[in-house]
Design a protein around this motif. Structure first.
Motif, PDB file in Angstrom:
ATOM      1  N   ALA A   1     -34.183  -2.746 -60.903  1.00 42.14           N
ATOM      2  CA  ALA A   1     -32.810  -3.192 -60.644  1.00 42.14           C
ATOM      3  C   ALA A   1     -32.260  -2.461 -59.442  1.00 42.14           C
ATOM      4  O   ALA A   1     -32.675  -1.339 -59.129  1.00 42.14           O
ATOM      5  CB  ALA A   1     -31.911  -2.929 -61.859  1.00 42.14           C
ATOM      6  N   ALA A   2     -31.275  -3.087 -58.805  1.00 38.45           N
ATOM      7  CA  ALA A   2     -30.594  -2.441 -57.681  1.00 38.45           C
ATOM      8  C   ALA A   2     -29.935  -1.142 -58.108  1.00 38.45           C
ATOM      9  O   ALA A   2     -29.846  -0.185 -57.336  1.00 38.45           O
ATOM     10  CB  ALA A   2     -29.552  -3.390 -57.095  1.00 38.45           C
ATOM     11  N   LEU A   3     -29.478  -1.089 -59.371  1.00 37.35           N
ATOM     12  CA  LEU A   3     -28.771   0.094 -59.855  1.00 37.35           C
ATOM     13  C   LEU A   3     -29.660   1.318 -59.981  1.00 37.35           C
ATOM     14  O   LEU A   3     -29.218   2.439 -59.749  1.00 37.35           O
ATOM     15  CB  LEU A   3     -28.155  -0.205 -61.224  1.00 37.35           C
ATOM     16  CG  LEU A   3     -27.446   0.972 -61.894  1.00 37.35           C
ATOM     17  CD1 LEU A   3     -26.161   1.334 -61.156  1.00 37.35           C
ATOM     18  CD2 LEU A   3     -27.163   0.686 -63.359  1.00 37.35           C
TER      19      LEU A   3
ATOM     20  N   LYS B   1     -32.487  -6.978 -60.773  1.00 37.98           N
ATOM     21  CA  LYS B   1     -31.150  -7.332 -61.235  1.00 37.98           C
ATOM     22  C   LYS B   1     -30.122  -7.002 -60.164  1.00 37.98           C
ATOM     23  O   LYS B   1     -30.268  -6.024 -59.422  1.00 37.98           O
ATOM     24  CB  LYS B   1     -30.792  -6.555 -62.510  1.00 37.98           C
ATOM     25  CG  LYS B   1     -31.844  -6.577 -63.599  1.00 37.98           C
ATOM     26  CD  LYS B   1     -31.399  -5.724 -64.784  1.00 37.98           C
ATOM     27  CE  LYS B   1     -32.557  -5.435 -65.719  1.00 37.98           C
ATOM     28  NZ  LYS B   1     -33.511  -4.463 -65.137  1.00 37.98           N
ATOM     29  N   GLY B   2     -29.072  -7.795 -60.143  1.00 37.15           N
ATOM     30  CA  GLY B   2     -27.941  -7.545 -59.263  1.00 37.15           C
ATOM     31  C   GLY B   2     -26.650  -7.664 -60.037  1.00 37.15           C
ATOM     32  O   GLY B   2     -26.628  -7.946 -61.234  1.00 37.15           O
ATOM     33  N   GLY B   3     -25.538  -7.450 -59.345  1.00 38.06           N
ATOM     34  CA  GLY B   3     -24.245  -7.512 -60.000  1.00 38.06           C
ATOM     35  C   GLY B   3     -23.770  -6.175 -60.537  1.00 38.06           C
ATOM     36  O   GLY B   3     -22.643  -6.056 -61.007  1.00 38.06           O
ATOM     37  N   MET B   4     -24.616  -5.166 -60.481  1.00 37.21           N
ATOM     38  CA  MET B   4     -24.240  -3.791 -60.819  1.00 37.21           C
ATOM     39  C   MET B   4     -25.084  -2.891 -59.938  1.00 37.21           C
ATOM     40  O   MET B   4     -26.311  -2.845 -60.080  1.00 37.21           O
ATOM     41  CB  MET B   4     -24.466  -3.487 -62.300  1.00 37.21           C
ATOM     42  CG  MET B   4     -23.996  -2.098 -62.688  1.00 37.21           C
ATOM     43  SD  MET B   4     -23.753  -1.825 -64.465  1.00 37.21           S
ATOM     44  CE  MET B   4     -25.422  -1.939 -65.088  1.00 37.21           C
TER      45      MET B   4
ATOM     46  N   ARG C   1     -25.261 -12.225 -53.615  1.00 38.88           N
ATOM     47  CA  ARG C   1     -26.162 -12.592 -52.514  1.00 38.88           C
ATOM     48  C   ARG C   1     -26.599 -11.345 -51.755  1.00 38.88           C
ATOM     49  O   ARG C   1     -27.782 -11.176 -51.428  1.00 38.88           O
ATOM     50  CB  ARG C   1     -25.462 -13.587 -51.584  1.00 38.88           C
ATOM     51  CG  ARG C   1     -26.283 -13.999 -50.356  1.00 38.88           C
ATOM     52  CD  ARG C   1     -25.640 -15.169 -49.660  1.00 38.88           C
ATOM     53  NE  ARG C   1     -25.757 -16.363 -50.505  1.00 38.88           N
ATOM     54  CZ  ARG C   1     -26.802 -17.184 -50.505  1.00 38.88           C
ATOM     55  NH1 ARG C   1     -27.832 -16.945 -49.696  1.00 38.88           N
ATOM     56  NH2 ARG C   1     -26.821 -18.234 -51.287  1.00 38.88           N
ATOM     57  N   ARG C   2     -25.659 -10.465 -51.480  1.00 45.82           N
ATOM     58  CA  ARG C   2     -25.999  -9.229 -50.761  1.00 45.82           C
ATOM     59  C   ARG C   2     -26.929  -8.359 -51.596  1.00 45.82           C
ATOM     60  O   ARG C   2     -27.904  -7.800 -51.086  1.00 45.82           O
ATOM     61  CB  ARG C   2     -24.729  -8.460 -50.404  1.00 45.82           C
ATOM     62  CG  ARG C   2     -24.990  -7.198 -49.590  1.00 45.82           C
ATOM     63  CD  ARG C   2     -23.710  -6.594 -49.073  1.00 45.82           C
ATOM     64  NE  ARG C   2     -22.837  -6.111 -50.153  1.00 45.82           N
ATOM     65  CZ  ARG C   2     -21.708  -6.708 -50.521  1.00 45.82           C
ATOM     66  NH1 ARG C   2     -21.299  -7.807 -49.918  1.00 45.82           N
ATOM     67  NH2 ARG C   2     -20.982  -6.203 -51.502  1.00 45.82           N
ATOM     68  N   ASN C   3     -26.642  -8.232 -52.894  1.00 48.29           N
ATOM     69  CA  ASN C   3     -27.515  -7.457 -53.783  1.00 48.29           C
ATOM     70  C   ASN C   3     -28.930  -7.993 -53.751  1.00 48.29           C
ATOM     71  O   ASN C   3     -29.903  -7.228 -53.675  1.00 48.29           O
ATOM     72  CB  ASN C   3     -27.005  -7.509 -55.220  1.00 48.29           C
ATOM     73  CG  ASN C   3     -25.760  -6.696 -55.485  1.00 48.29           C
ATOM     74  OD1 ASN C   3     -25.154  -6.824 -56.548  1.00 48.29           O
ATOM     75  ND2 ASN C   3     -25.344  -5.860 -54.543  1.00 48.29           N
ATOM     76  N   CYS C   4     -29.076  -9.311 -53.843  1.00 48.69           N
ATOM     77  CA  CYS C   4     -30.406  -9.922 -53.868  1.00 48.69           C
ATOM     78  C   CYS C   4     -31.151  -9.665 -52.565  1.00 48.69           C
ATOM     79  O   CYS C   4     -32.332  -9.293 -52.568  1.00 48.69           O
ATOM     80  CB  CYS C   4     -30.280 -11.418 -54.134  1.00 48.69           C
ATOM     81  SG  CYS C   4     -31.861 -12.287 -54.221  1.00 48.69           S
ATOM     82  N   GLU C   5     -30.467  -9.857 -51.460  1.00 52.25           N
ATOM     83  CA  GLU C   5     -31.127  -9.661 -50.162  1.00 52.25           C
ATOM     84  C   GLU C   5     -31.509  -8.198 -49.946  1.00 52.25           C
ATOM     85  O   GLU C   5     -32.580  -7.898 -49.394  1.00 52.25           O
ATOM     86  CB  GLU C   5     -30.214 -10.177 -49.051  1.00 52.25           C
ATOM     87  CG  GLU C   5     -30.095 -11.706 -49.093  1.00 52.25           C
ATOM     88  CD  GLU C   5     -29.050 -12.257 -48.140  1.00 52.25           C
ATOM     89  OE1 GLU C   5     -28.254 -11.458 -47.579  1.00 52.25           O
ATOM     90  OE2 GLU C   5     -29.001 -13.494 -47.968  1.00 52.25           O
TER      91      GLU C   5
ATOM     92  N   TYR D   1     -34.674 -12.987 -61.593  1.00 52.34           N
ATOM     93  CA  TYR D   1     -33.523 -12.239 -61.097  1.00 52.34           C
ATOM     94  C   TYR D   1     -32.393 -12.327 -62.115  1.00 52.34           C
ATOM     95  O   TYR D   1     -31.934 -13.410 -62.473  1.00 52.34           O
ATOM     96  CB  TYR D   1     -33.065 -12.790 -59.749  1.00 52.34           C
ATOM     97  CG  TYR D   1     -32.089 -11.886 -59.028  1.00 52.34           C
ATOM     98  CD1 TYR D   1     -32.472 -10.603 -58.646  1.00 52.34           C
ATOM     99  CD2 TYR D   1     -30.804 -12.312 -58.720  1.00 52.34           C
ATOM    100  CE1 TYR D   1     -31.588  -9.766 -57.992  1.00 52.34           C
ATOM    101  CE2 TYR D   1     -29.918 -11.479 -58.053  1.00 52.34           C
ATOM    102  CZ  TYR D   1     -30.317 -10.202 -57.689  1.00 52.34           C
ATOM    103  OH  TYR D   1     -29.442  -9.364 -57.031  1.00 52.34           O
ATOM    104  N   TYR D   2     -31.956 -11.159 -62.589  1.00 48.03           N
ATOM    105  CA  TYR D   2     -30.939 -11.074 -63.624  1.00 48.03           C
ATOM    106  C   TYR D   2     -29.563 -10.735 -63.054  1.00 48.03           C
ATOM    107  O   TYR D   2     -29.457  -9.982 -62.083  1.00 48.03           O
ATOM    108  CB  TYR D   2     -31.269  -9.941 -64.598  1.00 48.03           C
ATOM    109  CG  TYR D   2     -32.444 -10.105 -65.501  1.00 48.03           C
ATOM    110  CD1 TYR D   2     -32.319 -10.746 -66.744  1.00 48.03           C
ATOM    111  CD2 TYR D   2     -33.688  -9.565 -65.167  1.00 48.03           C
ATOM    112  CE1 TYR D   2     -33.399 -10.844 -67.609  1.00 48.03           C
ATOM    113  CE2 TYR D   2     -34.778  -9.657 -66.030  1.00 48.03           C
ATOM    114  CZ  TYR D   2     -34.624 -10.301 -67.245  1.00 48.03           C
ATOM    115  OH  TYR D   2     -35.688 -10.378 -68.109  1.00 48.03           O
ATOM    116  N   LEU D   3     -28.527 -11.226 -63.730  1.00 51.65           N
ATOM    117  CA  LEU D   3     -27.191 -10.665 -63.584  1.00 51.65           C
ATOM    118  C   LEU D   3     -27.134  -9.460 -64.514  1.00 51.65           C
ATOM    119  O   LEU D   3     -27.193  -9.602 -65.732  1.00 51.65           O
ATOM    120  CB  LEU D   3     -26.138 -11.703 -63.989  1.00 51.65           C
ATOM    121  CG  LEU D   3     -24.680 -11.261 -63.850  1.00 51.65           C
ATOM    122  CD1 LEU D   3     -24.326 -11.021 -62.384  1.00 51.65           C
ATOM    123  CD2 LEU D   3     -23.747 -12.296 -64.475  1.00 51.65           C
ATOM    124  N   HIS D   4     -27.051  -8.266 -63.924  1.00 47.87           N
ATOM    125  CA  HIS D   4     -27.225  -7.028 -64.693  1.00 47.87           C
ATOM    126  C   HIS D   4     -26.114  -6.853 -65.730  1.00 47.87           C
ATOM    127  O   HIS D   4     -26.371  -6.430 -66.870  1.00 47.87           O
ATOM    128  CB  HIS D   4     -27.253  -5.841 -63.734  1.00 47.87           C
ATOM    129  CG  HIS D   4     -27.944  -4.649 -64.279  1.00 47.87           C
ATOM    130  ND1 HIS D   4     -28.469  -3.667 -63.479  1.00 47.87           N
ATOM    131  CD2 HIS D   4     -28.209  -4.243 -65.546  1.00 47.87           C
ATOM    132  CE1 HIS D   4     -29.032  -2.721 -64.227  1.00 47.87           C
ATOM    133  NE2 HIS D   4     -28.870  -3.048 -65.498  1.00 47.87           N
TER     134      HIS D   4
END
Length: 337
Positions: A52-54, A80-83, A105-109, A123-126
């Motif tokens: 995850a990005a987190l 995962k993104g959104g967090m 979108r920025r998180n995913c990229e 790809y999850y919404l965290h």
């Protein structure tokens, strides 16, 4: 190892959550140890890897990406993104939940860049940002899928009703939420709704954040940076009460011929063909125990005994403290859990 379906993907029934390698449980191991564990998981045939990005504020994706890159054609890579971590005006990076389309979108990229890949398989919404309608967040994720940046969509820690709303906006492939013998909130609705909608249930923390593996006899030893420290179940009042559950569980593990960890994993996998276990660890030995759980067959009598032992009202303390509960959308037991 047995495989199960996550949408179009055939994955091992036990995957690897990579968070522990960079985040959450005190001081993480060095990068070399992390790479060695990932290599061992690949050698053991694991095909589901989750980051995850987190995690480590991007460091986890940077770690796992190069190790998994040569194996992309035979593994399912999830993020995962959104967090994510956001630097404030004071320069301190803090966790921020943000489900706005532009942020997702920025998180995913950013994740694609850190992972060194052209596409994320799942790809999850965290976390659901409750200030943004779930349809808006999932709608943008659907556009990322249409553009070929992700192959399938998932949600984490949402209720059955929110899952249904999201699924109407765009097909959801997987729901990732906590599920274990001592966290059975899934049985309040999401497990059945996943079966109804054809959504895989990816159970994170199937070992109860290490509790069910018996490796933490004294919660007072947890460091200040360990996410378990503020959790009510690990408090000085509640943890000794919870420890009493392990002795009868250990007797059942001996009867089944396996470790506590393998028994806990086996129980999760026996809860439905749509369920995938996602433990995390930093130790090769612990990973081997987790994977053994996929081979353990439990009788109906053993399952009944485990169910009875870990009834929600037998657990002392809630999953999260107040802040954590505000951040999730999952159904909660009125007492105990």
């Amino acid at each position: 190892m047995q495989t199960r379906k996550i949408g179009p993907f055939d994955v091992t029934s036990v995957g690897l959550g990579c968070m522990n390698l960079s985040h959450a449980y005190g001081t993480p191991p060095g990068a070399e140890q992390g790479r060695e564990l990932l290599a061992h998981a690949l050698d053991r045939g694991v095909t589901l890897f989750d980051t995850a990005a987190l995690y480590g504020f991007g460091a986890n994706e940077t770690l796992v990406g190069p190790v998994l890159a040569p194996h992309r054609d035979r593994i399912t890579l999830c993020s995962k993104g959104g967090m994510a971590g956001v630097a404030g005006d004071d320069g301190v990076v803090r966790r921020v939940i943000d489900g706005r389309p532009a942020t997702l979108r920025r998180n995913c990229e950013d994740s694609l860049r850190r992972l060194g890949t052209d596409v994320i398989d799942l790809y999850y919404l965290h976390r659901w940002d409750k200030s943004v309608p779930i349809e808006e967040s999932v709608g943008e994720m659907g556009r990322l899928l249409q553009e070929g940046k992700v192959r399938a969509l998932g949600l984490s820690e949402v209720s059955a009703d929110t899952l249904t709303r999201a699924h109407r906006e765009h097909p959801i492939t997987a729901l990732q939420s906590e599920y274990s013998l001592w966290s059975r909130n899934a049985e309040l609705g999401t497990l059945a709704r996943c079966a109804e909608l054809g959504v895989a249930y990816v159970a994170f923390s199937p070992l109860g954040r290490g509790f069910l593996a018996g490796g933490l006899p004294d919660a007072a030893t947890l460091g200040d940076k360990d996410v378990r420290k503020p959790m009510p179940r690990f408090s000085a009042e509640n943890y000794p009460r919870n420890l009493r559950l392990l002795e009868p569980m250990r007797a059942l593990a001996e009867q089944a011929g396996c470790s506590l960890a393998a028994l806990a994993i086996a129980w999760v996998l026996h809860q439905g063909e749509q369920v995938i276990a996602l433990p995390g660890t930093t130790q090769r030995k612990h990973l081997d125990e987790d994977l053994h759980g996929a081979e353990v067959k439990l009788s109906s009598a053993q399952l009944e005994q485990l169910d009875a032992l870990f009834q929600p009202q037998a657990i002392a303390g809630t999953r999260y403290a107040a802040q954590g509960h505000r951040e999730v959308d999952t159904e909660e037991f009125a007492t105990g859990n």
